[in-house]
Design an enzyme around this catalytic site. Structure first.
Site, PDB file in Angstrom:
ATOM      1  N   HIS A 110      79.678  40.868   9.478  1.00 18.04           N
ATOM      2  CA  HIS A 110      80.526  41.538   8.698  1.00 18.04           C
ATOM      3  C   HIS A 110      80.683  43.132   9.355  1.00 18.04           C
ATOM      4  O   HIS A 110      80.926  44.210   8.647  1.00 18.04           O
ATOM      5  CB  HIS A 110      79.954  42.053   7.258  1.00 18.04           C
ATOM      6  CG  HIS A 110      79.427  40.573   6.451  1.00 18.04           C
ATOM      7  ND1 HIS A 110      80.438  39.851   5.955  1.00 18.04           N
ATOM      8  CD2 HIS A 110      78.378  39.887   6.592  1.00 18.04           C
ATOM      9  CE1 HIS A 110      79.904  38.755   5.510  1.00 18.04           C
ATOM     10  NE2 HIS A 110      78.410  39.000   5.846  1.00 18.04           N
ATOM     11  N   SER A 124      95.419  60.068  27.991  1.00 16.31           N
ATOM     12  CA  SER A 124      96.383  60.429  27.060  1.00 16.31           C
ATOM     13  C   SER A 124      97.388  61.420  27.692  1.00 16.31           C
ATOM     14  O   SER A 124      96.989  62.337  28.382  1.00 16.31           O
ATOM     15  CB  SER A 124      95.837  60.893  25.770  1.00 16.31           C
ATOM     16  OG  SER A 124      96.942  61.887  24.948  1.00 16.31           O
TER      17      SER A 124
END
Ligand code: ARG
Length: 528
Positions: free
Chosen positions: A158, A340
């Site tokens: 999970h 970036s």
């Protein structure tokens, strides 16, 4: 007219340019040229063997086709869009080069059985390349397992911290996933697969032919065997087996015991009640209608590709998470990250993201072909032409993703310094403690409850690990749950992530000896 197509004798209007560019597939099916030529050589060889063309005509055709193949391979060939597809381009060129004999090549053949053969050949031929790339990726994960063995990390269920594991074990988990893909491709698509042993060639347009074609010959040739002899063609299955049994005795290179057992096997097969009903050539029981209609092999290839893409995507996501500042578990080579255009500090996992994203394309391709086939009447329909575009695209995409993935894995390592400071967070050893209690005679359900209470106690008291509790505190909890079991210092051997990893015992477990066993098996399997 230079590009007059064979069927233009009946259809009067010259092909319109718009229609021509709409209908063509040569822009992408030229990729099949080798397969198409191999099919044509087998077909011509069969035609000569059954006497539909002369040996001299066959030789002219084969020589002509080989010349065309050489020119295409050497980049000295212009694909004429007016001829629509690779089959017509090659046939037209052959006729241009060798004249009359070239006009006999298409005897008893249709583009329908031709393209189904080419397609089957292409799909099974890429199996080997896929398997090779999968093996490379398995090896990359195997090597990563060796490099990172001994680093303890949390596992997740999970996406919450679960139990401690050896980082190497997680690498082997990915190797196992791609190992299954390898097996899937091998079972479904490789030469060993029993699904696609019959070649469509000889099925004609749909109904077969009134000419005495012999599909058995084409079958043997396309399977890489020599032209069957007249004796071989005349034999029943049991006669052939009996002959092979006696031949086994006379093979000088075969050790005597082996020859004897081979002989016995053949004799047994020849004596079986169904020996003669078996279709030794693989064509007697096969339907010409089905052969030209089916694109099962494309669906199977696409499913294999989709599964590989799914596994790649899961792995990419895992490592994208591991590369966040919050995790910082893994580092891959800078050359496999990008920055970036605006934020100078960034090191983005773009390549992993593209691998994750490209899975969507491959799923789309599987659905594209499945959808094209849905509701399609039996027999050839032009919709089927789209099959190639789809499988080429999916294969190319998966193939490049596999190469990229192996390069990234080979450049990657877990960052121990980043993992260790928080390794004891999240009570990774809780299950180990419960199992320790089981070894002391506490029923697992009770043990689970006791440890749950102890974790809650730690959290309430601001303790971050079970190991911070005193022996008396464990014993108090046991007593409170009605247990008479008393623990001593030994309990601490079951606590702490590193201790737990060493204690794993069950086969396939993610640490300790079971991990060592897995690693040894992988090294052997991958020749590392
Ligand atoms: N280019 C076609 C294809 O890829 C070949 C078969 C065409 N057959 C036909 N009857 N029009 O499917």
């Amino acid at each position: 007219m230079a590009t007059e197509k064979s069927w233009q004798a009946r259809i009067s209007e010259a092909t319109d340019a718009l229609a021509q560019s709409f209908v063509e597939s040569i822009s992408y099916d030229q990729r099949l040229y080798k397969h198409d030529i191999a099919g044509s050589i087998a077909h011509a060889t069969m035609l000569a063997k059954v006497g539909l063309i002369s040996d001299a005509e066959r030789d002219a055709i084969v020589e002509g086709l080989k010349g065309i193949e050489r020119d295409i391979a050497g980049g000295n060939f212009k694909f004429e869009i007016g001829f629509e597809d690779i089959h017509m381009v090659i046939e037209a060129e052959l006729i241009k080069r060798i004249g009359e004999p070239g006009k006999k090549l298409h005897t008893g053949r249709s583009r329908n059985d031709q393209v189904a053969t080419d397609f089957l050949m292409w799909c099974s031929s890429v199996a080997e390349q896929l398997m090779q790339k999968l093996a490379d990726l398995e090896r990359a994960f195997g090597a990563a397992a060796v490099r990172n063995a001994g680093i303890v990390i949390p596992s997740f269920t999970h996406l919450q911290r679960a139990q401690p594991i050896d980082a190497g074990a997680e690498m082997l988990a990915w190797a196992a996933m791609f190992g299954r893909d390898f097996t899937r491709v091998m079972w479904v698509l490789s030469d060993e697969s029993s699904l696609y042993r019959t070649w469509p060639l000889g099925s004609g347009a749909v109904a077969g032919s009134t000419l005495p074609l012999d599909r058995r010959i084409t079958q043997w040739l396309l399977n890489g065997l020599d032209v069957p002899t007249d004796q071989e063609l005349a034999e029943t299955n049991s006669q052939r087996l009996k002959r092979q049994a006696s031949e086994a005795k006379n093979l000088p290179w075969l050790p005597a015991e082996l020859a004897e057992s081979t002989e016995k096997t053949f004799e047994k097969m020849a004596a079986a009640p169904d020996a003669d009903s078996k279709d030794q050539w693989g064509v007697r029981d096969s339907s010409s209608i089905e052969a030209v209609s089916s694109r099962d092999v494309g669906c199977d290839l696409l499913f294999c590709c989709a599964m590989i893409a799914q596994h790649l995507s899961r792995w990419a996501e895992q490592w994208i998470i591991y590369m966040t500042t919050e995790f910082s578990f893994i580092k891959i080579a800078d050359k496999y990250t990008t920055s970036s255009s605006m934020m100078p500090q960034k090191r983005n996992p773009d390549l992993l993201e593209l691998i994750r994203g490209r899975c969507g394309n491959v799923y789309g391709d599987l659905f594209a072909l499945m959808t094209i086939l849905k509701g399609l009447p039996i027999g050839y329909n032009r919709d089927l032409q789209e099959d190639k575009r789809i499988v080429f695209r999916a294969y190319d995409m998966v193939s490049s993703c596999l190469t990229m993935a192996a390069a990234i894995v080979n450049s990657a390592n877990f960052v121990k310094e980043n993992i260790e400071p928080t390794l004891e967070h999240g009570f990774l050893d809780a299950t180990s403690l419960a199992e320790y209690l089981v070894t002391k005679g506490v029923p697992f359900r009770t043990a689970h409850h006791i440890v749950g209470t102890l974790v809650a106690k730690c959290e309430k008291e601001g303790k971050t690990a079970l190991g911070q509790l005193k022996v008396e505190e464990f014993n108090e909890s046991l007593k409170a749950h009605g247990s008479t079991v008393g623990l001593d210092q030994d309990v601490y051997n079951a606590l702490g992530a590193r201790n737990v990893v060493k204690r794993y015992q069950s086969a396939g477990a993610a640490g300790g000896k079971p991990f060592e066993d897995q690693l040894a098996a992988w090294k052997k399997r991958l020749g590392m």
